[in-house]
Design an enzyme around this catalytic site. Structure first.
Site, short mmCIF file in Angstrom:
data_model
loop_
_atom_site.label_atom_id
_atom_site.label_comp_id
_atom_site.label_asym_id
_atom_site.label_seq_id
_atom_site.Cartn_x
_atom_site.Cartn_y
_atom_site.Cartn_z
N SER A 135 0.80 -1.23 0.00
CA SER A 135 0.00 0.00 0.00
C SER A 135 0.83 1.28 0.00
O SER A 135 0.47 2.26 -0.67
CB SER A 135 -0.97 0.01 1.18
N HIS A 140 0.30 4.38 7.10
CA HIS A 140 0.71 5.00 5.84
C HIS A 140 1.26 6.40 6.11
O HIS A 140 1.14 6.91 7.22
CB HIS A 140 -0.49 5.07 4.88
N ASP A 199 -3.66 7.00 10.33
CA ASP A 199 -3.71 5.60 10.76
C ASP A 199 -2.36 5.08 11.27
O ASP A 199 -2.26 3.94 11.72
CB ASP A 199 -4.23 4.70 9.64
#
Length: 383
Positions: A45, A263, A260
């Site tokens: 990601s 990331h 979060d």
């Protein structure tokens, strides 16, 4: 007489074949622009990018290109070059580290150099999804709808898609480096090192590049001091350079995370991309690296770590409920998958103690972001 004629004919044919081969080699050399630098990028990601694309990010040099590794609703066509306007790896991705990797290089390399990116990233994937000898069986067992959606865009074989697009790219330019940002899922032991190196070697064998001339750059995940919930992967990531030649670790120091703590923020990705560029130049051209560092030092703004007095204690009961106790009243809990997608949001009227029903959440690794009126805290859970 017949034998002599045949020998003469054979010699003539050999000379013709050699001449044709030399001609073809010359054509290939002419077609392959030595000043078109190709970089292969893969991971999960954080390589795909998870931060908002802002106005400044759309200003891209004509010398910075990206190979479309998927088709997309934004007009990208698989296997074709496009201007490297984010998102780079897929139309449904966001700002990532590679965006400012290329831009930073272009600030210091000769003006006749162009940069080309080939990027394939699968959010939340293990490194083995890029192991050509293991990935088919693993991908066939994948049950998460959102991940299958991403895999489908890559023909359910991210390694092959990376390789196929790289083969197209090297018809136009030369491979100069490989960038990896992956590890949140599984960079916790030496086996990860071996998998990473195998993938590099597989690409080398297929693309026939000189390993001494093509460094492997491996990026750190969000650091512990910034609240990184996967920061325990960084020791393994940092150790890889001690085991393999021409392998370098890219620091994420000063690269602040998103909410979060998994990331990076938009500015965090920009900074990480600059770190990738500087590390590449340190590995390949110390003179350009010095010029790059001088330029980045001028641009560097003071980075302040965002801190909060909010603390949260969690306890999972039989995998069914999570008991939460917070130091401040909680107004919201956001549940985020390792792909960066928000899967559920809970709203509270300022409770400090409450339970969360885990049975209604996806069965995977998740990040819970707790928000009070003055701060935030995170916890991760694997269901």
């Amino acid at each position: 007489m017949q034998l002599k004629c045949n020998n003469a004919l054979i010699k003539k044919m050999k000379r013709t074949i050699i001449a044709l081969a030399m001609m073809m080699g010359t054509v290939m050399t002419q077609a392959q622009d030595q000043n078109f630098w190709i970089f292969l990028c893969f991971g999960q990601s954080n390589m795909a990018g998870q931060a908002p694309i802002e106005q400044q990010d759309s200003l891209v040099s004509d010398r910075y290109l990206s190979m479309a590794t998927t088709n997309g609703g934004d007009g990208r066509v698989l296997g074709t070059w496009r201007k490297a306007i984010p998102p780079l790896c897929r139309h449904d991705a966001h700002l990532g580290p590679v965006d400012y990797f290329g831009r930073t290089l272009l600030d210091v390399v000769p003006k006749d150099v162009r940069i080309g990116i080939v990027s394939v990233a699968v959010e939340g994937c293990p490194i083995t999804f890029f192991d050509k000898d293991k990935n088919a069986a693993l991908i066939a067992k994948e049950e998460r709808d959102w991940m299958n959606g991403i895999l489908n865009q890559y023909g359910r074989d991210p390694y092959k898609r990376l390789l196929d697009m790289a083969k197209l790219a090297v018809k136009d330019g030369v491979v100069k480096g490989i960038l990896l940002h992956q590890g949140e899922t599984d960079a916790y032991n030496e086996q990860w090192h071996k998998e990473v190196r195998k993938i590099y070697r597989d690409l080398q064998m297929e693309l026939k590049f000189d390993s001494a001339a093509v460094p492997l750059l491996v990026g750190e995940v969000v650091r512990k001091e910034y609240g990184g919930i996967c920061a325990h992967a960084n020791p393994t990531i940092n150790d890889i350079a001690n085991h393999y030649p021409n392998t370098y670790v890219v620091s994420s120091e000063g690269c602040l995370p998103s909410s979060d703590n998994l990331h990076f923020s938009s500015e965090g990705y920009r900074q990480l991309g600059r770190h990738y560029a500087l590390k590449y130049l340190e590995a390949t051209n110390p003179g350009l690296a010095a010029a790059c560092k001088q330029q980045l030092d001028k641009q560097q703004s003071h980075v302040q770590q965002v801190t909060s007095a909010l603390t949260v204690e969690t306890k999972v009961k039989e995998g069914k409920t999570m008991s939460v106790s917070a130091s401040e009243p909680i107004v919201q809990v956001e549940v985020v998958s390792f792909s960066g997608k928000t899967v559920k949001t809970y709203h509270f009227g300022g409770l400090q103690k409450f339970d969360i029903n885990l049975q209604e959440l996806p069965r995977e690794k998740l990040v819970l972001v707790f928000r009070s009126k003055t701060g935030r805290a995170t916890a991760n859970v694997e269901l």
